[in-house]
Design a protein around this motif. Structure first.
Motif, short mmCIF file in Angstrom:
data_model
loop_
_atom_site.label_atom_id
_atom_site.label_comp_id
_atom_site.label_asym_id
_atom_site.label_seq_id
_atom_site.Cartn_x
_atom_site.Cartn_y
_atom_site.Cartn_z
N GLY A 98 0.81 -1.21 0.00
CA GLY A 98 0.00 0.00 0.00
C GLY A 98 0.84 1.26 0.00
O GLY A 98 0.54 2.23 -0.71
N ALA A 99 1.92 1.27 0.80
CA ALA A 99 2.79 2.44 0.87
C ALA A 99 3.49 2.68 -0.47
O ALA A 99 3.55 3.82 -0.96
CB ALA A 99 3.83 2.27 1.98
N THR A 131 1.62 10.56 4.22
CA THR A 131 0.36 9.98 3.71
C THR A 131 0.61 8.67 2.99
O THR A 131 -0.29 7.82 2.92
CB THR A 131 -0.33 10.97 2.76
N SER A 132 1.81 8.47 2.46
CA SER A 132 2.13 7.19 1.82
C SER A 132 2.40 6.11 2.85
O SER A 132 1.92 4.98 2.73
CB SER A 132 3.34 7.35 0.88
N TYR A 134 -4.36 12.10 6.50
CA TYR A 134 -4.81 12.99 5.42
C TYR A 134 -5.34 14.30 5.99
O TYR A 134 -5.17 15.37 5.39
CB TYR A 134 -5.88 12.29 4.60
N GLY A 150 2.48 1.62 -3.41
CA GLY A 150 1.48 2.01 -4.40
C GLY A 150 1.06 3.47 -4.25
O GLY A 150 0.93 4.19 -5.24
N SER A 151 0.85 3.89 -3.00
CA SER A 151 0.44 5.27 -2.75
C SER A 151 1.53 6.25 -3.16
O SER A 151 1.27 7.25 -3.84
CB SER A 151 0.10 5.45 -1.27
N LEU A 152 2.77 5.95 -2.77
CA LEU A 152 3.88 6.84 -3.12
C LEU A 152 4.11 6.86 -4.63
O LEU A 152 4.35 7.91 -5.22
CB LEU A 152 5.14 6.40 -2.39
N TRP A 164 -0.98 5.28 4.77
CA TRP A 164 -2.08 5.34 3.82
C TRP A 164 -3.38 4.78 4.37
O TRP A 164 -4.47 5.10 3.92
CB TRP A 164 -1.70 4.58 2.55
N TYR A 169 1.92 6.30 -7.00
CA TYR A 169 0.84 7.04 -7.67
C TYR A 169 1.09 8.55 -7.59
O TYR A 169 0.94 9.27 -8.59
CB TYR A 169 -0.49 6.69 -7.01
N ARG A 170 1.49 9.03 -6.42
CA ARG A 170 1.73 10.47 -6.27
C ARG A 170 2.94 10.93 -7.08
O ARG A 170 2.90 11.99 -7.72
CB ARG A 170 1.92 10.81 -4.79
#
Length: 602
Positions: A124-125, A218-219, A228, A127-129, A222, A131-132
């Protein structure tokens, strides 16, 4: 990875608590303290959530290490007297219906939920990072492709300026190579002075760096909605504090012009906000707070400044200490790895040396094990009161520099056999292993009572057959004060207990307990054994028992010139017990002659 997940989970809790407190106090702090204080505090919240700093340094622990083989010429065989000691009849079997072939799997290991959650967290971390960062890279390339470099007076040389026709808000982007992006609408004579003042405040304060911290937070967190909220509050506080710095010395008319410029830029640049940038025209819902501050901006007095520093420090310190406390309490720390190179003196062939250590790191229980070609096991026990030099007993070798290697070499000389494999285990591991195996049924030979508050040692066992827990078993193995024979009797009891442990638990039915045992000893065992070696020893013992175990040779090594014992000496693993006035001294050198082998029970 699991430990890092647990650490950041604790930090997530601490950051969420601090976020909740700041939201609850927002109206009061907004009236009492400056916008810069608000901004700094929200930056502090995000730092608390991303910096895994603890008050205490985790205790150093030593797990199993990789196998090491060192070439060594074995010493000449000593002339030893050996006497076979028949093994007890196998009267204690495995649980009914669970006797299986050794290689057959008896149970599935428990699901490692922490490991599963840690993997999901990492995915998840990332993927989140990702994406940003992907969105930021695309936007950056678009701006650079459509932009034209220009030069402006009053702009630092390191800060490049680029004019673009894109409908964006004025912004600064880039940490290593910062760039000021100015749309066409911001280059008019009425707008440019205000835009430059605003964006240069961002640049000089390093606000881009704190935007990166927000993205990182936020990464990493997440899964936590509060992160957030904290990031959004930080971005809003960043713009308000920047406005506060810009209008601090402005007249009211210029403040009105400044607000007009913000509205004009917002009307033109309605595009989605970009991360990792500063944007002068923020969201509409933030304008009311920004304009209220701009109209009513007043200088902050010294008293309020000092109060704000104290309150901010207290809040951040409380959150940090909360995280440290939770981390020390709930995080399962991964043990530090000791490299195999730190264990020297091992040979290619020879015996296995097992050492049990006390709280002070001294060797208390020492024995070697070796299987002969004829299929018989030989165990040599070395009493802890064996002198290795004129003034030092064998337990204290281990606390010296390169203690493991010195102990291995000394045992090799005493037994006349090189040491091939080495296992050092502390009391915590011994207790946990026995508890994981369900305890051991054993006949305690006599009432045992001993109390030593200096070692936090309390022994209270009654004579007779009973099932010993891990704690009781360790108490049995440590007790020696009440024996007339002193440590020699304790060694005899240890050997008898070892035989019962082997007789009751060396069965494939207990393979299902291996995961629990391995988890119990993690961080409390130092060895050169690898998994394949452990399986090999298990097969040896199992086949020995399966073939009848006609005899197991067990001996206690002692010598009159080397070994002294007195009934007045303290309980097992006593703190410098040999300093007692009742203990005899020895003037003979350890190396004068080999010790005798005395059969168990004699």
């Amino acid at each position: 990875m699991t430990e890092w997940f647990q650490i950041f989970l604790v930090l997530s809790v601490a950051g969420s608590l601090l976020t909740g407190v700041l939201l609850a106090l927002k109206k009061w702090t907004g009236k009492q303290f400056s916008p810069t204080w608000q901004y700094a505090l929200w930056v502090g919240v995000l730092l608390v959530m991303v910096i895994p700093v603890s008050v205490k340094v985790p205790a150093l622990v030593q797990p199993a290490v990789e196998k090491q083989v060192v070439q060594r010429i074995p010493p000449a065989e000593a002339e030893l007297t050996v006497t076979e000691q028949p093994a007890p009849v196998d009267t204690v079997g495995a649980p009914a219906g669970e006797v299986l072939p050794f290689t057959e799997e008896t149970a599935l290991p428990p699901v490692p939920w922490w490991d599963v959650l840690a993997v999901l967290w990492v995915l998840g971390a990332l993927g989140s990072l990702g994406y940003r960062l992907t969105g930021y890279v695309r936007f950056s390339r678009y701006i650079r492709r459509t932009g034209t470099p220009i030069e402006l007076d009053g702009v630092p040389k390191r800060l490049r300026v680029s004019r673009t026709s894109a409908t964006v808000s004025p912004m600064v982007m880039g940490v290593l190579r910062p760039m000021l992006i100015l749309p066409e609408t911001a280059l008019t004579e009425n707008c440019l002075p205000y835009v430059l003042r605003h964006e240069l405040v961002h640049y000089r304060r390093g606000d881009i760096l704190w935007r990166w911290v927000a993205v990182l937070a936020t990464s990493i967190h997440w899964f936590n909605p509060m992160v957030y909220v904290a990031a959004a509050q930080m971005r809003e506080a960043c713009e308000i504090s920047c406005d506060w710095c810009v209008v601090r010395s402005m007249e009211q008319a210029k403040r009105d012009d400044y607000m007009r410029v913000i509205l004009e830029l917002l009307a033109v640049a309605m595009a989605k906000k970009q991360i990792l940038t500063t944007q002068m025209a923020s969201e509409k819902k933030q304008l009311q707070r920004r304009f209220t501050m701009i109209r009513n901006q007043k200088p902050v007095g010294m008293k309020k400044l000092l109060l704000s520093v104290c309150v901010g420090t207290a809040l951040l310190g409380a959150a940090w200490l909360t995280g440290c406390t939770l981390r020390e309490t709930y995080v399962t720390k991964e043990p530090a790895v000791e490299t195999a190179d730190e264990i020297g003196g091992l040979a290619e062939e020879g015996s296995l040396l097992f050492v049990g250590v006390d709280e002070g790191g001294r060797a208390d229980t020492i024995f070697t094990y070796e299987m002969s070609e004829e299929g018989k096991a030989t165990i040599y026990s070395i009493p802890r009161d064996t002198f290795v030099t004129e003034n030092m007993k064998i337990p204290y070798l281990l606390v010296q520099e390169n203690g493991d290697e010195k102990l291995i070499q000394t045992v090799s000389e005493i037994t006349g056999r090189p040491v091939k494999d080495y296992v050092r285990m502390d009391l915590t591991a011994a207790e946990a292993v026995i508890d994981a195996l369900g305890g051991v049924t054993f006949t305690v030979p006599q009432d045992m009572y001993y109390s030593d508050p200096y070692q936090d040692l309390f022994i209270d066992l009654k004579a007779g057959e009973q099932t010993l827990s891990g704690k009781d078993a360790v108490s049995l193995l440590r007790y020696r004060k009440g024996y007339p024979e002193g440590d020699l009797k304790r060694v005899e009891v240890q050997q008898a207990f070892l035989m019962e442990l082997f007789r009751q638990k060396c069965n494939p039915a207990y393979l299902k307990e291996i995961p629990a045992v391995m988890d119990a000893i993690k961080g409390h065992v130092t060895t050169n054994l690898i998994a394949e070696d452990v399986v090999k020893y298990g097969e040896e013992l199992y086949h020995l028992k399966q073939n009848g175990m006609d005899a197991v040779e067990m001996f206690t090594l002692q010598n009159g010139d080397m070994y002294y014992e007195t009934a007045q000496e303290g309980g097992g693993m006593g703190l410098f017990a040999e300093q007692s006035a009742d203990v005899l001294t020895n003037d003979d050198s350890f190396a004068t002659e080999q010790p005798a082998l005395v059969p168990v029970g004699q």
